[in-house]
Write a protein that holds these residues in place. Structure first.
Motif, mmCIF file in Angstrom:
data_model
loop_
_atom_site.group_PDB
_atom_site.id
_atom_site.type_symbol
_atom_site.label_atom_id
_atom_site.label_comp_id
_atom_site.label_asym_id
_atom_site.label_seq_id
_atom_site.Cartn_x
_atom_site.Cartn_y
_atom_site.Cartn_z
ATOM 1 N N MET A 66 0.828 -1.211 0.000
ATOM 2 C CA MET A 66 0.000 0.000 0.000
ATOM 3 C C MET A 66 0.860 1.257 0.000
ATOM 4 N N ALA A 67 1.860 1.241 0.863
ATOM 5 C CA ALA A 67 2.712 2.418 0.940
ATOM 6 C C ALA A 67 3.433 2.637 -0.388
ATOM 7 N N ARG A 68 3.848 1.530 -1.004
ATOM 8 C CA ARG A 68 4.571 1.659 -2.267
ATOM 9 C C ARG A 68 3.665 2.249 -3.342
ATOM 10 N N ARG A 69 2.441 1.761 -3.372
ATOM 11 C CA ARG A 69 1.520 2.301 -4.371
ATOM 12 C C ARG A 69 1.197 3.763 -4.102
ATOM 13 N N ALA A 70 1.023 4.087 -2.811
ATOM 14 C CA ALA A 70 0.671 5.470 -2.479
ATOM 15 C C ALA A 70 1.800 6.406 -2.894
ATOM 16 N N CYS A 71 3.027 5.929 -2.726
ATOM 17 C CA CYS A 71 4.165 6.804 -3.009
ATOM 18 C C CYS A 71 4.495 6.885 -4.488
ATOM 19 N N ARG A 72 4.033 5.912 -5.233
ATOM 20 C CA ARG A 72 4.406 5.884 -6.645
ATOM 21 C C ARG A 72 4.116 7.223 -7.301
ATOM 22 N N SER A 73 5.121 7.850 -7.736
ATOM 23 C CA SER A 73 5.072 9.135 -8.440
ATOM 24 C C SER A 73 4.115 10.157 -7.842
ATOM 25 N N SER A 74 3.909 10.111 -6.529
ATOM 26 C CA SER A 74 3.004 11.113 -5.981
ATOM 27 C C SER A 74 3.750 12.170 -5.185
ATOM 28 N N VAL A 75 5.075 12.175 -5.298
ATOM 29 C CA VAL A 75 5.843 13.151 -4.543
ATOM 30 C C VAL A 75 6.814 13.926 -5.439
ATOM 31 N N MET A 76 6.826 15.192 -5.293
ATOM 32 C CA MET A 76 7.899 16.037 -5.788
ATOM 33 C C MET A 76 8.272 15.888 -7.253
ATOM 34 N N ALA A 77 7.314 15.653 -8.107
ATOM 35 C CA ALA A 77 7.682 15.531 -9.516
ATOM 36 C C ALA A 77 7.959 16.913 -10.093
ATOM 37 N N GLY A 78 9.176 17.138 -10.533
ATOM 38 C CA GLY A 78 9.515 18.382 -11.216
ATOM 39 C C GLY A 78 9.565 19.621 -10.348
ATOM 40 N N ASP A 79 9.555 19.465 -9.020
ATOM 41 C CA ASP A 79 9.645 20.667 -8.171
ATOM 42 C C ASP A 79 11.050 21.239 -8.194
ATOM 43 N N LYS A 80 11.110 22.567 -8.129
ATOM 44 C CA LYS A 80 12.437 23.177 -8.050
ATOM 45 C C LYS A 80 12.825 23.254 -6.578
ATOM 46 N N LEU A 81 13.948 22.651 -6.241
ATOM 47 C CA LEU A 81 14.341 22.632 -4.838
ATOM 48 C C LEU A 81 15.411 23.681 -4.575
ATOM 49 N N SER A 82 15.294 24.351 -3.426
ATOM 50 C CA SER A 82 16.348 25.291 -3.031
ATOM 51 C C SER A 82 17.543 24.464 -2.558
ATOM 52 N N PRO A 83 18.743 25.083 -2.471
ATOM 53 C CA PRO A 83 19.904 24.311 -1.996
ATOM 54 C C PRO A 83 19.644 23.679 -0.626
ATOM 55 N N GLU A 84 18.924 24.393 0.237
ATOM 56 C CA GLU A 84 18.646 23.838 1.573
ATOM 57 C C GLU A 84 17.766 22.596 1.453
ATOM 58 N N GLN A 85 16.755 22.727 0.589
ATOM 59 C CA GLN A 85 15.865 21.568 0.407
ATOM 60 C C GLN A 85 16.623 20.387 -0.193
ATOM 61 N N ALA A 86 17.509 20.707 -1.147
ATOM 62 C CA ALA A 86 18.280 19.636 -1.785
ATOM 63 C C ALA A 86 19.123 18.909 -0.740
ATOM 64 N N LYS A 87 19.756 19.701 0.150
ATOM 65 C CA LYS A 87 20.592 19.074 1.173
ATOM 66 C C LYS A 87 19.725 18.267 2.148
ATOM 67 N N HIS A 88 18.533 18.794 2.400
ATOM 68 C CA HIS A 88 17.623 18.088 3.292
ATOM 69 C C HIS A 88 17.252 16.722 2.698
ATOM 70 N N VAL A 89 16.984 16.716 1.387
ATOM 71 C CA VAL A 89 16.660 15.443 0.724
ATOM 72 C C VAL A 89 17.811 14.463 0.916
ATOM 73 N N ARG A 90 19.034 14.975 0.672
ATOM 74 C CA ARG A 90 20.188 14.089 0.829
ATOM 75 C C ARG A 90 20.275 13.560 2.273
ATOM 76 N N ASP A 91 20.114 14.460 3.250
ATOM 77 C CA ASP A 91 20.255 14.035 4.644
ATOM 78 C C ASP A 91 19.204 12.998 5.027
ATOM 79 N N GLN A 92 17.985 13.227 4.541
ATOM 80 C CA GLN A 92 16.918 12.276 4.835
ATOM 81 C C GLN A 92 17.186 10.932 4.173
ATOM 82 N N LEU A 93 17.701 11.020 2.955
ATOM 83 C CA LEU A 93 17.961 9.797 2.196
ATOM 84 C C LEU A 93 19.010 8.942 2.908
ATOM 85 N N ILE A 94 20.051 9.599 3.411
ATOM 86 C CA ILE A 94 21.120 8.859 4.086
ATOM 87 C C ILE A 94 20.556 8.076 5.270
#
Ligand SMILES: Nc1ncnc2c1ncn2[C@@H]1O[C@H](COP(=O)(O)OP(=O)(O)O)[C@@H](O)[C@H]1O
Ligand SMILES: [Mg+2]
Length: 608
Positions: free
Chosen positions: A550-578
């Motif tokens: 369910m979670a996989r289906r819910a997440c499928r392409s439903s987040v952040m498609a084509g959004d422009k991220l600020s450098p802070e947001q980009a770093k946040h994505v990296r930190d969360q990903l790690i």
């Protein structure tokens, strides 16, 4: 009214044999086709327990003569063809004379019929193909009513293979809906138990019918008709605009000579044209109806007649491509289309290059297998697919058509670093910018690390959702006014069964009207609710899925498609990903990070 006779053995031997009644949907298909062949303009279908206990199809067509009633259950009894020559110019949906015979063998069947010129109606009843009686009956107006009860009563093994009521009714609608789209002058209704699933009256034009049946906005559909009298070809296209985005190809319909069919080449080329205006991983809505001389179509290659072979298929594809391109260009999408037309090929190839290096992609079971297939035999060289950007077009281990292997980045260079090594280096990396609002670039000595922001966001959201679901503490966003989403009849049925399950995912949803649901809360991190709902309600019934699916289906392409991220947001994505448990693939198996080493770049510039 045409009379029924038994086909001669020499014709029978030429017919692709073996009508198979596999499930209720096969019965509905045969009975609806018979009603259409009888020239009906009102067709109603009644079902109980998704057709397992009752299927009744009533029409106001030309009916069956009293004397023919017994004959129609004999194998190869038909009124639709006579001679071998007729096989090459079939104009009716049926012609094998096998359907009623096969259905009667495995169910209790009653047929009531009254031709207009006959004074009373007559009925016939059979159980398992035998035991029939034939008597007069009352019949309102003229036409035929076929009732099929207790399907597979005498073949328990086949009965066991039937799926849940939701799955079977889904199949029935998959079969039934295309006919309703094609015949906008016919009144169709379908009831299941006490519920009216579909009820549409005659309307002018296919756009109106598609809007009615699929609950679409008429303004987002356009119709294109074109005749080619010198070749006896006519084409009718209904094209959804770029606002109708589906996560699957479930709103794509192809008809050849009045028959809903599957045709990979046509589907492929239509989707290719839409790639010019649609974001990746989304599929448009279209209905392609073509009429060609019957002798140019072979419907006899498959017993269920779902696949047809068309003569000059490549020409037809070329015509469809150009009509579709023109129509999309003149309907307000000109800018996007022309911009892409000049760059299209290069962009497509680049897209494919970026995708292809992820050679260990594992496909989510949600993705239908045909979405992975590539139809290289689809057309002449100029039309041959270069790359179906946005689709999972390239199965594992396959290279780009056209042997463009030379550009490929070898996998070993990309994944040179071991996982934990990569993780720690990602942690120390410096953000240097983003590309195309899609890729985030980070630098570390001797390497550039590229994060696919969308894939990374999917991974992060997925793990957060899973954690919260396990703890039973989904963080939700309460909406001030509900978001209204129109669903197809199929999706409504699936939703009804799955609504409690969706609550556990933080989606509180109520029914707004017959075709619309209202979303009141949603998990905090999910953005595109319409897409999320489509993903959740497609495919295997969500009510039976575990929380990870369910979670996989819910997440499928439903987040952040084509959004422009600020450098802070980009770093946040990296930190969360790690911090993720499995940071280097998205929930659907694609990579989230790749590494371009200096060695690799040196090699590309022939510096070694
Ligand atoms: N709804 C109907 N209205 C009129 N005739 C029908 C209807 N259903 C069946 N028939 C008659 O019964 C025959 C046998 O039907 P079927 O077994 O489906 O074979 P086919 O459609 O291939 O001819 C048809 O050819 C037609 O003459
Ligand atoms: Mg038939």
């Amino acid at each position: 009214m045409p009379r029924v006779h038994i086909l001669k053995p020499e014709i029978v031997s030429k017919i692709a044999a073996g009508e198979v009644i596999e499930r209720p949907a096969s019965v509905v298909k045969e009975l609806v086709e018979n009603a259409l062949d009888a020239g009906a303009d009102t067709i109603s279908v009644e079902l109980k327990e998704s057709g397992k206990t009752l299927i009744m199809v009533k029409d106001n067509g030309h009916g069956i003569e009293q004397d023919d009633l017994k004959t129609i259950f004999t194998r190869h009894a038909t009124s639709k063809i006579k001679d071998i020559g007729d096989l090459y110019s079939i104009r009716s949906l049926g012609f094998r004379g096998e359907a009623l015979y096969s259905i009667a063998a495995i169910a209790h069947v009653t047929v009531h019929s009254k031709p207009e010129e006959q004074e009373t109606g007559w009925g016939i009843h059979l159980r398992g193909g035998e035991d029939f009686h034939n008597r007069p009956c009352s019949f309102n107006g003229h036409g035929t009513e076929v009732t099929v009860k207790e399907l597979f009563f005498n073949t328990p093994a086949r009965k066991k293979f039937l799926k849940s009521n939701t799955a079977e009714i889904h199949q029935i609608l998959n079969i039934f809906i295309p006919y309703t789209l094609l015949h906008n002058h016919i009144r169709f209704s379908l009831t299941h138990g006490h519920k009216q699933v579909l009820n549409v009256g005659p309307v002018p034009g296919r756009v109106n019918r598609m809007a009615d049946v699929l609950n679409l906005n008429k303004q987002q559909l356009m119709e294109v008709k074109r005749d080619f009298p010198e070749r006896d070809i006519s084409v009718n296209l209904v094209l959804g605009d770029m606002n109708i985005k589906r996560t699957r190809r479930d709103m794509q319909f192809i008809f050849v000579n009045g028959r809903p069919v599957q045709n990979k080449a046509i589907g492929f080329h239509m989707n290719q044209v839409y790639r010019l205006i649609m974001p990746p991983e989304t599929y448009p809505c279209f209905a392609v109806a073509i009429n060609v001389p019957p002798e140019n179509v072979d419907v006899n290659i498959h017993p269920t007649k779902r696949e047809v072979k068309i003569k000059n298929e490549q020409d037809i594809c070329a015509i469809l491509r150009s009509l579709c391109e023109q129509a999309l260009m003149t309907s307000g999408h000109a800018k996007q289309v022309t911009r892409h037309m000049t760059q299209g090929t290069r962009e497509d190839v680049e897209q494919a290059l970026l995708r292809t290096h992820a050679s260990d992609i594992t496909f989510d079971s949600d993705v239908p297998p045909e979405a992975h297939e590539i139809t290289t035999d689809a057309g002449p060289a100029s039309l041959r697919p270069t790359a179906e950007a946005g689709d999972y077009a390239y199965p594992r281990g396959q290279s780009l058509p056209g042997g463009k292997q030379g550009f490929f980045i070898p996998k070993n260079d990309l994944f040179a670093a071991k996982k934990d090594n990569l993780q720690s280096r990602l942690e120390q990396s410096r953000y240097i910018g983003n590309f195309s609002n899609k890729y985030l670039f980070f630098e570390i000595e001797r390497s550039i690390l590229v994060i696919d922001q969308h894939a990374a966001a999917e991974r992060i959201t997925y793990e957060q959702l899973i954690r919260q679901m396990e703890k039973g503490t989904i963080e939700v966003q309460h909406l001030l006014s509900p978001v209204l989403i129109k669903l197809t009849p199929q999706e409504i049925l699936v939703w009804e069964e799955a609504k409690d399950k969706l609550e556990t995912l933080g989606l509180s949803v109520t029914q707004w009207d017959e075709e619309t649901i209202a979303v009141h809360t949603h998990p905090l991190f999910l953005k595109d609710l319409e897409k999320t709902m489509q993903n959740l309600l497609a495919g295997d019934n969500i009510a039976k899925c575990d929380h990870e699916t369910m979670a996989r289906r819910a997440c499928r392409s439903s987040v952040m498609a084509g959004d422009k991220l600020s450098p802070e947001q980009a770093k946040h994505v990296r930190d969360q990903l790690i911090k993720c448990l499995d940071p280097f693939t998205c929930p659907h198996g694609r990579p989230t990070v790749i590494e371009l080493t200096q060695d690799f770049l040196d090699k590309q510039f022939l510096r070694t």
